[in-house]
Design an enzyme around this catalytic site. Structure first.
Site, PDB file in Angstrom:
ATOM      1  N   GLY A 189       0.829  -1.202   0.000  1.00  0.00           N
ATOM      2  CA  GLY A 189       0.000   0.000   0.000  1.00  0.00           C
ATOM      3  C   GLY A 189       0.856   1.240   0.000  1.00  0.00           C
ATOM      4  N   THR A 190       0.600   2.140  -0.956  1.00  0.00           N
ATOM      5  CA  THR A 190       1.556   3.209  -1.224  1.00  0.00           C
ATOM      6  C   THR A 190       1.001   4.209  -2.214  1.00  0.00           C
ATOM      7  OG1 THR A 190       3.611   2.024  -0.912  1.00  0.00           O
ATOM      8  CG2 THR A 190       3.618   3.558  -2.697  1.00  0.00           C
ATOM      9  N   THR A 191       1.604   5.374  -2.272  1.00  0.00           N
ATOM     10  CA  THR A 191       1.529   6.213  -3.469  1.00  0.00           C
ATOM     11  C   THR A 191       2.918   6.748  -3.773  1.00  0.00           C
ATOM     12  OG1 THR A 191      -0.696   6.911  -2.861  1.00  0.00           O
ATOM     13  CG2 THR A 191       0.421   8.188  -4.571  1.00  0.00           C
ATOM     14  N   SER A 220      -1.452   2.055  -4.468  1.00  0.00           N
ATOM     15  CA  SER A 220      -2.905   2.015  -4.271  1.00  0.00           C
ATOM     16  C   SER A 220      -3.548   3.401  -4.323  1.00  0.00           C
ATOM     17  CB  SER A 220      -3.205   1.343  -2.937  1.00  0.00           C
ATOM     18  OG  SER A 220      -2.499   2.009  -1.902  1.00  0.00           O
TER      19      SER A 220
END
Lengths: 274, 263
Positions: free
Chosen positions: B39-41, B176
């Site tokens: 989960g990340t940007t 995500s």
């Protein structure tokens, strides 16, 4: 024929003589600590003689280019596998040399039916602090020596000792700036090259004539003009290699080869190419 | 083979396996998806001086926040970075392999690996990792950004999980939280006051911060700006001088003046 011990000793002796001859015309390698890092310097003809080994380690070598390459790869493989499998901080010059290079070189030297490595290698390691800078030199027979502040490789051990003594004396005032370090290194290199010229190919340092020569090397005083004019002459025919391990460089790799402009900037005004 | 500067080949000869979690062994792991950190940007965008790359700091596993100070913009060498989205264990390992490969190549071959060579190296690792990626235990979807010294320009590339490589001409996003900001980037680039590649440095940094803040608004797995704990995104600029990290003091000041309720 080598089963008898004295034959073996004789064969090793011959090897020394053969190898000593190989280095007589070599270009010395000079390395020293300066205020922000370590400077390595030599003159070469085409093939480089100073290399990056790891984040804080550089290598300089004299001898046969093919042998040098072979050992350079051995050190590179060892350093990078260790750095990857453990950590970059576990890669140290001392370990690379004591457990990698030196045993290989010694084994080849003593296997008298095979060709020895025609190499002398210097590893320079940039410490976390300048007090921890380290230099290690390995000779063609695998013997090595660890020193601080400065190191030099030259054709014969007597020349090496003489150059090291002179360089230490020049460094007595504390660590120099890069420009002052380059000045010391250039002069040391030129003195080494001039001493190489005095060791003619038919004299061996361990015979009687050689002992006189050794004495004259250790007491030799150089004329500044002679040194500078030799440098001027060399600059027209050879490439000056100047590399630094620079403590002020950001990122993990501290090795940097100085650009042509930077090198010209560092040259003492008396030897500037016209 | 070592003579050709191939570090990964040398590692394999030593018995190193990059992909221990192959799909055939990973069946049992599927039921533990909640335990896998992801989960990340992350995003990269061209600006006047080169490329700006940024990433949020959060690592999550299922609905838990594992860590709020992750650095997802990993420097591979002086001129390129890999911004990672996906499973950090695999991504960090990929970055480590690549960092050592590039160094080993440069030191052994006495020349830098070309920009294309670096891109291929990452694509090869991703392809090799495909079984783990499909099993969900090793999904990595990176953005690769760097300064191509030969062509003297910043470049951005993005990948799918199988290793296909695409050039993001002006920007690229991953993770995500990326769908939210992809639309914003498209809109700004096309109808904004000026195209993104002509933004001056400070405006580019502010853009990065606002975009990550927007992503965090709509994606629970993206960490935004946390003044209370002094946590700001990682922002790096890549110019012809190389990769530099924007200091957190500067980010803090820009966040305060231009990001938090700007109007």
């Amino acid at each position: 024929m080598y089963e008898e011990p004295h034959r073996w000793v004789e064969a090793v002796g011959n090897r020394r003589q053969y190898l000593d001859d190989q280095f007589k015309q070599g270009s010395p390698i000079v390395a020293l600590s300066y205020a922000e890092g370590i400077l390595l310097l030599t003159f070469s003809r085409g093939t480089p003689k100073i290399y990056e080994v790891y984040d804080r380690i550089a290598m300089g070598g004299m001898g046969h280019p093919a042998d040098l390459e072979k050992l350079r790869f051995q050190v590179l493989d060892m350093a990078h596998l260790e750095g990857f499998n453990r950590s970059p901080s576990d890669v140290t010059g001392a370990r690379l040399l004591k457990y990698g290079l030196a045993p290989t070189v010694k084994q080849a030297f003593e296997e008298i039916f095979k060709a020895p490595f025609i190499v002398k290698i210097l590893l320079a390691e940039l410490g976390r602090t300048k007090e921890r800078d380290q230099f290690i030199c390995v000779d063609y027979d695998g013997t090595f020596e660890e020193v601080n502040t400065c190191a030099v490789l030259a054709g014969a051990s007597s020349i090496q000792l003489k150059l090291l003594d002179d360089m230490k004396r020049r460094l007595e005032g504390g660590l120099p700036s890069l420009k002052a370090a380059a000045d010391i290194a250039l002069k040391t290199w030129a003195e080494g090259a001039l001493l190489h010229q005095t060791v003619s190919s038919d004299v061996h340092l361990d015979d009687e004539k050689g002992e006189d020569l050794e004495q004259s090397i250790s007491t030799k005083e150089f004329d500044e003009d002679e040194v500078l004019s030799h440098l001027r002459q060399t600059l027209t025919q050879h490439t000056l290699e100047c590399c630094v391990l620079d403590r002020t460089v950001s990122g993990s790799s501290k090795y940097r080869s100085l650009s042509r402009d930077e090198v010209t900037e560092l040259l003492p005004s008396a030897v500037h190419p016209a | 083979m070592g003579r050709q500067g191939d570090f990964i080949h040398m590692l394999r000869e030593q018995g190193y396996a990059f992909d221990p979690l192959r799909s055939d062994q990973a069946q049992s792991v599927l039921s533990h998806q909640d335990m896998i950190t992801k989960g990340t940007t992350v995003l990269a965008c061209k600006y006047q001086g080169g490329v700006m790359v940024a990433g949020d700091r959060r690592a999550t596993a299922g609905t838990s926040v594992m860590y709020d100070r992750t650095d997802k913009v990993l420097e591979l060498d002086r001129f390129c970075v890999m911004a990672i989205a996906g499973v950090p264990a695999t991504a960090f390992e990929m970055a480590r392999v690549l960092e050592h490969s590039f160094k080993y190549y440069r030191r052994s071959q006495l020349q830098d690996l070309s920009f294309e060579g670096k891109l291929r190296a990452l694509a090869k690792l991703l392809k090799e990792n495909a079984p783990a990626a499909l099993a969900g235990t090793g999904t990595v979807v990176p953005v690769f950004a760097g300064f191509d010294q030969e062509q003297q320009e910043g470049k951005i590339f993005f990948y799918d999980i199988l290793g296909a490589e695409f050039e993001g001409v002006d920007y690229a996003v991953s993770g995500s939280g990326s769908p939210t900001i992809r639309g914003i980037l498209h809109y700004l680039h096309r109808w904004g006051d000026r195209p993104l590649y002509s933004l001056p440095e400070e405006e580019a940094i502010v853009l990065m911060l606002r975009l990550l803040s927007s992503a965090a608004e709509f994606d629970a797995a993206t960490g935004g700006i946390n003044f209370e704990s002094n946590i700001f995104p990682i922002v790096k600029r890549i110019t012809e001088q190389g990769v530099e990290t924007i200091a957190s003091e500067q980010l803090k000041q820009l966040c305060a003046s231009q990001v938090v309720r700007h109007v």
